[in-house]
Design a protein around this motif. Structure first.
Motif, PDB file in Angstrom:
ATOM      1  N   ALA A  69       5.562  -6.165   4.097  1.00  0.00           N
ATOM      2  CA  ALA A  69       4.457  -7.050   4.537  1.00  0.00           C
ATOM      3  C   ALA A  69       5.542  -7.245   6.625  1.00  0.00           C
ATOM      4  N   MET A  72       3.908  -3.417   7.845  1.00  0.00           N
ATOM      5  CA  MET A  72       2.257  -2.649   7.804  1.00  0.00           C
ATOM      6  C   MET A  72       2.235  -2.630   9.163  1.00  0.00           C
ATOM      7  N   LEU A 367      -2.406  -5.917   5.916  1.00  0.00           N
ATOM      8  CA  LEU A 367      -1.227  -7.294   5.858  1.00  0.00           C
ATOM      9  C   LEU A 367      -1.862  -8.202   4.697  1.00  0.00           C
ATOM     10  N   GLY A 371       0.647  -7.356   1.815  1.00  0.00           N
ATOM     11  CA  GLY A 371       1.914  -7.897   2.423  1.00  0.00           C
ATOM     12  C   GLY A 371       2.622  -9.247   2.515  1.00  0.00           C
TER      13      GLY A 371
END
Length: 420
Positions: A69, A72, A367, A371
């Motif tokens: 996360a 990314m 994301l 993430g």
């Protein structure tokens, strides 16, 4: 900073992706890498459970999500700067080496949890650059009119890895413990490297590090800002990325957390849960096969919106189906619609993004799903415990449906077509 282009052999024109040797080499590399990932997760979870407490095992399994996360967006910059093939090859080499090192360590000694935590951190960090590069690579190996078909082929590879990886990882554990399973995972990831090196790539960017005294970190920040600004101003990509994010956020609760709780609440036990997941996988595979065969669907933006809205309704209905057979049927419908909307959104993203920005665009689009969404699973479980399955499924379905509404309200995206 300008991009220098490495001359490459041209991509075959007019050849369907499923008959293009270049695309098939990519597909083999991607399928092998994803299969290795699936076996790796089985090995990691087994080793963590055998070595530590259930709580410690949960921490090990969640460790990858945080670096993924946090890093990314930077991974998207790296993919665009160095070129997606280089980044994917480097990522697979690092992952292969890390997995085989842990396999050797477990075979020789009993080191405890620390190598598993380190391995999970390495995977999460590498995934932060691997995922954007993987998303940017198809546009470099085929023509735009074949990207929808490539998305279908990619979906089939993912389904194959999920269906095959679990039993293969289980067999490795049964025959030689976690060390053997990690060894199998490393070898499968290694298979992807020579296939990737043999790909013919067109217009792969190279951005050398600045030699004028400019801080490379400042250049990276400027590249990231340029990518975010590009997405924000784009009439198709801006609403598309928002729709993808809403769909991922709404999906994670019902399927990553809720299904196990739903099966327990209905008394379906583990076999019932397996049947529901099989229904979903079958539907997703069917939509991928449809795109692989047809190559494209007309009115792609509108099809994506309708599929998102219908899929959201099916997700909400899943919590209120009492019989297992009915739940399997609804899950099959969810898989079909989610697979169709996901493939449409992925193909639209790749065909409308400038290749120079595709790594950053993929990073932003990925994301939430890879993430942030995994980090939300404890909150989804807590919400189910507090308010029950029905309300959480309905709210999650509403969040998914918002993604379809976003597509309908964005004229450029709603009318978007895939190249024919």
């Amino acid at each position: 900073m300008t991009h220098a282009l490495i001359p490459q052999a041209p991509v075959a024109e007019g050849r369907p992706a499923h008959r293009d040797p270049n695309v098939l080499r990519w597909l083999g590399a991607y399928a092998s890498s994803m299969l290795g990932d699936s076996v790796y997760f089985i090995a990691l979870s087994w080793a963590a459970v055998q070595t530590g407490t259930p709580a410690q095992a949960g921490v090990v399994m969640a460790t990858s999500a945080l670096p993924r996360a946090l890093l990314m967006l930077g991974g998207g910059v790296i993919a665009d700067r160095l070129g997606p093939r280089r980044v994917v090859i480097g990522s697979d080499v690092v992952r292969c080496a890390a997995v085989l090192a842990v396999a050797a360590l477990l075979f020789l000694t009993s080191p405890g949890l620390w190598p598993l935590v380190v391995l999970a951190l390495v995977f999460g960090t590498v995934d932060a650059v691997f995922v954007p590069a993987v998303g940017a690579l198809p546009a470099r190996i085929t023509t735009k009119d074949q990207l929808a078909r490539v998305q279908g082929m990619r979906g089939l590879a993912v389904r194959f890895a999920i269906v095959t990886g679990a039993p293969l990882g289980g067999l490795g554990v049964a025959l030689g413990g976690a060390a053997a399973a990690f060894g199998v995972a490393g070898l499968l990831i290694a298979v992807s490297v020579p296939l990737l090196m043999s790909l013919r790539i067109h217009d792969e960017p190279v951005q050398p590090l600045p030699r004028d005294g400019t801080d490379p970190r400042q250049t990276a920040w400027r590249d990231l800002g340029a990518g975010l600004s590009y997405i924000r101003r784009h009439p198709v990509l801006a609403p598309l990325v928002l729709a993808i994010a809403l769909g991922d956020l709404g999906f994670v609760g019902p399927f990553n957390v809720g299904l196990a709780l739903l099966a327990d609440h209905r008394g379906w036990d583990a076999s019932g849960l397996g049947w529901v997941l099989a229904g979903f996988g079958t539907g997703a595979a069917a939509s991928s096969l449809l795109l692989t065969v047809r190559g494209r669907l007309p009115r792609a933006g509108l099809v994506a919106a309708v599929a998102i809205l219908a899929g959201a309704a099916a997700i909400g209905a899943l919590a209120f189906v009492p019989a297992l057979a009915g739940a399997v049927g609804v899950a099959l419908l969810v898989g079909l619609l989610a697979g169709l909307s996901g493939a449409m959104c992925g193909a639209l993203l790749q065909t409308h993004a400038d290749p120079a920005y595709l790594g950053r665009v993929t990073a932003v689009a990925s994301l939430v799903s890879l993430g942030l969404a995994p980090l939300s699973m404890p909150f989804a479980a807590a919400a189910i415990g507090a308010w029950g399955l029905g309300p959480v499924y309905v709210v999650s379905a509403a969040v998914c449906a918002l993604g379809g509404v976003v597509v309908l309200l964005a004229p450029a995206l709603r009318r978007a077509e895939l190249p024919g």
